[in-house]
Motif scaffolding. Structure first.
Motif, PDB file in Angstrom:
ATOM      1  N   SER A  48     -10.190-102.031  43.666  1.00 14.40           N
ATOM      2  CA  SER A  48     -11.118-102.980  44.253  1.00 14.40           C
ATOM      3  C   SER A  48     -10.403-103.810  45.309  1.00 14.40           C
ATOM      4  CB  SER A  48     -11.674-103.900  43.166  1.00 14.40           C
ATOM      5  OG  SER A  48     -12.669-104.728  43.691  1.00 14.40           O
ATOM      6  N   ASP A  49     -11.168-104.323  46.257  1.00 17.65           N
ATOM      7  CA  ASP A  49     -10.636-105.239  47.262  1.00 17.65           C
ATOM      8  C   ASP A  49     -11.043-106.662  46.917  1.00 17.65           C
ATOM      9  OD1 ASP A  49      -9.467-103.255  48.767  1.00 17.65           O
ATOM     10  OD2 ASP A  49     -11.176-103.040  50.114  1.00 17.65           O
ATOM     11  N   PHE A  50     -10.081-107.586  46.990  1.00 14.80           N
ATOM     12  CA  PHE A  50     -10.323-109.021  46.810  1.00 14.80           C
ATOM     13  C   PHE A  50     -10.184-109.693  48.162  1.00 14.80           C
ATOM     14  CE2 PHE A  50      -8.458-109.762  42.240  1.00 14.80           C
ATOM     15  CZ  PHE A  50      -9.451-108.978  41.712  1.00 14.80           C
TER      16      PHE A  50
ATOM     17  N   ALA B 290      -6.444-111.220  51.804  1.00 17.04           N
ATOM     18  CA  ALA B 290      -7.060-110.027  51.215  1.00 17.04           C
ATOM     19  C   ALA B 290      -6.036-109.281  50.370  1.00 17.04           C
ATOM     20  CB  ALA B 290      -7.594-109.124  52.315  1.00 17.04           C
ATOM     21  N   PHE B 291      -6.500-108.706  49.256  1.00 15.00           N
ATOM     22  CA  PHE B 291      -5.658-107.924  48.349  1.00 15.00           C
ATOM     23  C   PHE B 291      -6.413-106.670  47.958  1.00 15.00           C
ATOM     24  CE2 PHE B 291      -4.605-112.344  47.463  1.00 15.00           C
ATOM     25  CZ  PHE B 291      -3.224-112.336  47.419  1.00 15.00           C
ATOM     26  N   GLN B 292      -5.669-105.628  47.629  1.00  8.09           N
ATOM     27  CA  GLN B 292      -6.282-104.476  46.991  1.00  8.09           C
ATOM     28  C   GLN B 292      -5.669-104.342  45.605  1.00  8.09           C
ATOM     29  OE1 GLN B 292      -5.700-100.324  48.304  1.00  8.09           O
ATOM     30  NE2 GLN B 292      -7.920-100.158  48.118  1.00  8.09           N
ATOM     31  N   ILE B 293      -6.526-104.172  44.621  1.00 12.22           N
ATOM     32  CA  ILE B 293      -6.107-104.056  43.226  1.00 12.22           C
ATOM     33  C   ILE B 293      -6.274-102.598  42.803  1.00 12.22           C
ATOM     34  CG2 ILE B 293      -6.603-104.802  40.865  1.00 12.22           C
ATOM     35  CD1 ILE B 293      -5.590-107.012  42.806  1.00 12.22           C
ATOM     36  N   ALA B 294      -5.283-102.049  42.107  1.00  4.37           N
ATOM     37  CA  ALA B 294      -5.375-100.698  41.552  1.00  4.37           C
ATOM     38  C   ALA B 294      -4.724-100.703  40.179  1.00  4.37           C
ATOM     39  CB  ALA B 294      -4.694 -99.690  42.467  1.00  4.37           C
TER      40      ALA B 294
END
Length: 166
Positions: A78-80, A117-121
């Protein structure tokens, strides 16, 4: 282009696999690690979160294991987007009503400057011990500061995939 004949045989004359290669019939029955099913859920809406309690993200998937001994391998991304500085957020994965990440979730992100912005995996191997329909869902909460977290900012899509492993 010439046709290559293995060991000077015609294709129909070849009756065995080369050394070191086995067919599926040669494998022991009951060997684990086989993927039995794969299901995926997506969520493309931009959602706004501001709570300090875990809140469901609507990025979920439901799977019904064929055996109680199966494991479920779950992946989610997901992107935060965090608009406010000095704001910290935590994410976790729930199986039905159980937080699989324990009290502190699977990880946290912090924005020291606005508009971060962050991407979570995350991937997680679960043992639900059931053959009942089981829902996996991504949750978030604010753990520091104030302001909002936007999930799926910039028109992104959250994805969650569950694989049943024998």
């Amino acid at each position: 282009m010439a046709i290559i004949k293995p060991n000077n045989n015609t294709i129909s004359a070849i009756t065995a696999l080369p050394n070191g290669i086995v067919s599926s019939d040669a494998l022991a029955s009951g060997v684990g690690g086989k993927v039995l099913q794969v299901v995926q859920g997506t969520h493309a809406s931009q959602d706004n979160f501001s709570t300090t309690s875990y809140q469901a993200s609507a990025t979920d998937v439901t799977i019904t294991p064929s055996s109680a001994s199966s494991k479920i391998l779950v992946f989610y991304t997901s992107d935060f987007y965090i608009a406010d500085a000095n704001s910290g957020w935590e994410h976790t994965l729930y199986r039905d009503s159980t937080n699989l990440g324990s009290a502190n979730g699977f990880g946290s992100t912090r924005a020291d400057v606005p508009d971060t912005a962050f991407q979570i995996a995350v991937n997680f191997l679960d043992t639900p011990n059931t053959t009942s329909s089981t829902k996996y869902e991504f949750y978030v909460r604010r753990i520091e500061g104030s302001g909002n977290l936007y999930l799926n900012g910039n028109n992104s899509t959250s994805v969650i995939t569950a694989m049943e492993i024998a």
